[in-house]
Scaffold this motif. Sequence first.
Motif, short mmCIF file in Angstrom:
data_model
loop_
_atom_site.label_atom_id
_atom_site.label_comp_id
_atom_site.label_asym_id
_atom_site.label_seq_id
_atom_site.Cartn_x
_atom_site.Cartn_y
_atom_site.Cartn_z
N ALA A 15 0.82 -1.19 0.00
CA ALA A 15 0.00 0.00 0.00
C ALA A 15 0.85 1.25 0.00
O ALA A 15 0.56 2.23 -0.68
CB ALA A 15 -0.93 -0.02 1.20
N ALA A 16 1.94 1.21 0.78
CA ALA A 16 2.79 2.37 0.87
C ALA A 16 3.46 2.67 -0.46
O ALA A 16 3.67 3.82 -0.83
CB ALA A 16 3.84 2.16 1.95
N VAL A 17 3.79 1.63 -1.19
CA VAL A 17 4.43 1.81 -2.48
C VAL A 17 3.47 2.41 -3.48
O VAL A 17 3.82 3.25 -4.31
CB VAL A 17 4.95 0.46 -3.01
N ALA A 18 2.20 1.98 -3.35
CA ALA A 18 1.22 2.40 -4.33
C ALA A 18 0.99 3.90 -4.32
O ALA A 18 0.86 4.52 -5.37
CB ALA A 18 -0.11 1.68 -4.06
N GLY A 19 0.95 4.49 -3.14
CA GLY A 19 0.76 5.93 -3.06
C GLY A 19 -0.63 6.35 -3.42
O GLY A 19 -1.61 5.73 -3.03
N GLY A 20 -0.78 7.42 -4.20
CA GLY A 20 -2.07 8.05 -4.41
C GLY A 20 -2.91 7.45 -5.48
O GLY A 20 -3.18 6.27 -5.48
N SER A 21 -3.31 8.24 -6.46
CA SER A 21 -4.29 7.83 -7.44
C SER A 21 -3.81 6.68 -8.29
O SER A 21 -2.73 6.71 -8.85
CB SER A 21 -4.62 9.01 -8.36
N VAL A 22 -4.62 5.64 -8.37
CA VAL A 22 -4.28 4.49 -9.20
C VAL A 22 -4.33 4.86 -10.67
O VAL A 22 -3.40 4.64 -11.43
CB VAL A 22 -5.26 3.34 -8.91
N LEU A 23 -5.42 5.43 -11.07
CA LEU A 23 -5.60 5.72 -12.48
C LEU A 23 -4.58 6.74 -12.96
O LEU A 23 -4.08 6.66 -14.07
CB LEU A 23 -7.02 6.24 -12.73
N GLY A 24 -4.26 7.69 -12.11
CA GLY A 24 -3.33 8.73 -12.53
C GLY A 24 -1.93 8.22 -12.75
O GLY A 24 -1.18 8.82 -13.50
N SER A 25 -1.57 7.09 -12.12
CA SER A 25 -0.19 6.61 -12.23
C SER A 25 -0.02 5.55 -13.29
O SER A 25 1.07 5.10 -13.53
CB SER A 25 0.25 6.04 -10.88
N CYS A 26 -1.09 5.15 -13.96
CA CYS A 26 -0.97 3.98 -14.83
C CYS A 26 -1.60 4.21 -16.19
O CYS A 26 -2.24 3.34 -16.75
CB CYS A 26 -1.60 2.77 -14.16
N ASN A 71 6.73 -1.19 -15.97
CA ASN A 71 6.54 -0.42 -14.74
C ASN A 71 5.77 -1.29 -13.76
O ASN A 71 4.63 -1.69 -14.01
CB ASN A 71 5.75 0.86 -15.04
N TRP A 72 6.40 -1.63 -12.62
CA TRP A 72 5.80 -2.53 -11.63
C TRP A 72 5.09 -1.70 -10.57
O TRP A 72 5.69 -0.83 -9.95
CB TRP A 72 6.87 -3.39 -10.98
N LEU A 73 3.82 -2.01 -10.33
CA LEU A 73 3.05 -1.25 -9.35
C LEU A 73 2.39 -2.22 -8.36
O LEU A 73 1.70 -3.15 -8.76
CB LEU A 73 1.97 -0.42 -10.05
N ILE A 74 2.62 -1.97 -7.06
CA ILE A 74 2.03 -2.80 -6.02
C ILE A 74 0.93 -2.03 -5.33
O ILE A 74 1.14 -0.90 -4.88
CB ILE A 74 3.09 -3.23 -4.99
N LEU A 75 -0.24 -2.64 -5.22
CA LEU A 75 -1.39 -2.03 -4.56
C LEU A 75 -1.90 -2.98 -3.48
O LEU A 75 -1.65 -4.18 -3.54
CB LEU A 75 -2.51 -1.78 -5.58
N PRO A 76 -2.64 -2.46 -2.50
CA PRO A 76 -3.27 -3.37 -1.53
C PRO A 76 -4.17 -4.37 -2.24
O PRO A 76 -4.78 -4.06 -3.27
CB PRO A 76 -4.07 -2.41 -0.65
N TYR A 77 -4.27 -5.56 -1.64
CA TYR A 77 -4.97 -6.68 -2.27
C TYR A 77 -6.35 -6.29 -2.81
O TYR A 77 -6.64 -6.45 -4.00
CB TYR A 77 -5.09 -7.81 -1.25
N THR A 78 -7.21 -5.79 -1.94
CA THR A 78 -8.58 -5.50 -2.37
C THR A 78 -8.62 -4.37 -3.38
O THR A 78 -9.31 -4.44 -4.40
CB THR A 78 -9.44 -5.15 -1.14
N GLN A 79 -7.85 -3.32 -3.12
CA GLN A 79 -7.84 -2.18 -4.03
C GLN A 79 -7.36 -2.57 -5.42
O GLN A 79 -7.90 -2.14 -6.44
CB GLN A 79 -6.95 -1.07 -3.47
#
Length: 436
Positions: A15-26, A71-79
């Motif tokens: 989660a900490a790696v993911a940071g803010g907006s999902v859509l904005g970063s991908c 580009n590798w992106l880690i997000l919390p499981y549910t998110q």
Amino acid sequence: MTRRALLKGAVGAGAAVAGGSVLGSCGQAPNVNRGAKKTLNFWAFTDTRIAWQKKAFERYKKEKNPDFEINWLILPYTQMHDQLLITAQAGSGGPDMADVEISQFPRFIKGNVLFVDLAAKLKQMGEWDNLYHPSATDPWSWRGRTYGIGNELNACLLSYRHDVWKKAKVDTNVTTWEHFAEEAKRFHRDTGSYLIDQAYLDWSQWWMQTLQQRGGFFRQNGSPALDTPEGVRTLAWMQNAMKDGWSTLRPAGQSYNVALEQGKIASLLGPSWQFSGFVQQNIPQTKGKWHLMPFPRWEAGGARTATWGGTGVTVLKTSKYAEEARDFVLWEHTNSQALLTDFGIRQVWPTYKPAFKDKRLSEPLPFFDNQRVGAMIQAVSPEIPTAYMSPYWPETTSTFVRVGLTPPMQNLRMAPRSALTKAQQESVDTINFVTA
């Protein structure tokens, strides 16, 4: 209990790696016509799973010289799974590749499937028959197509405390579950402890022992199959263990770890992420006290194993670079050296059969008293029965536990067949309601 729950701690770090907006970063790669390489996006929910894939991509670049980066992106499981579903349905804003955990996959096959089929390309590569399919592709297959691939060979084994078994003179040559029950009765009578507990708040034990008999939650067409003879037989065995007093309901939380550490419960069932992950992480002080063996059979000639859990890598249909993504995903799962990297990092045995030619997979392991665990896994893996998926896995498994499993394990006068028939009917009614 699911693999997801056991990995919850690792997800938090993501989660900490993911940071803010999902859509904005991908968004899609912005470098077209500017002379720069394309960038593909990979979404995951734990850094432990993509560690080997990052190394695999470095090897892939050296061997295939692709015209893209990842580009590798880690997000919390549910998110991650929620955003993956939203972006895939919206047709934009999502990744090119993504990890999808087995229990989440059904969300993506309700209606139009959102992933690229991988089966045809695997067959064209001549690699289809080189995979242990119940772990590699079955969990992500639906109606004859394969929408994901996993590298974790989740062949299940019986783990037991060999120091406790030896002291109590338990027969280590148990070959059937009936024989196991007789040893468990004597063990409890002599020691007051339990040879194995009964998982009654989650479907894990019922699933493994039922699948071992070629039963399971679903038939090939995806319809529920809870009250089959295999399912009833398993639940009756579990309930009789309680009636006869030689087993106990699984303790909750830390109490379970304490019972395993003290040998009060002297065995457990599961795949490598259970005996090689859960046990080593939670009770490392038991190092050297564990041995492994194939499951006892239900009947002569029956399977000695099952499969449980897994995460598969998928390619999104919405990907602008689906061909490149598919090529990398299939390459990393059919390259022995890439897969051996994950064995080195997580002690994960691969689903790719040719990788077992490497002696590292069958070396003696100190945690298991220098047993050659990999050789045992390789021996039983061809026996893993086929498991069928359905879009209604979450609804069916939830109903099974709530109606079919927990009540008869808590009320020993309730007949297993009656409970499973009720769960079967409720599951069918739920599916009919949501599909009407």
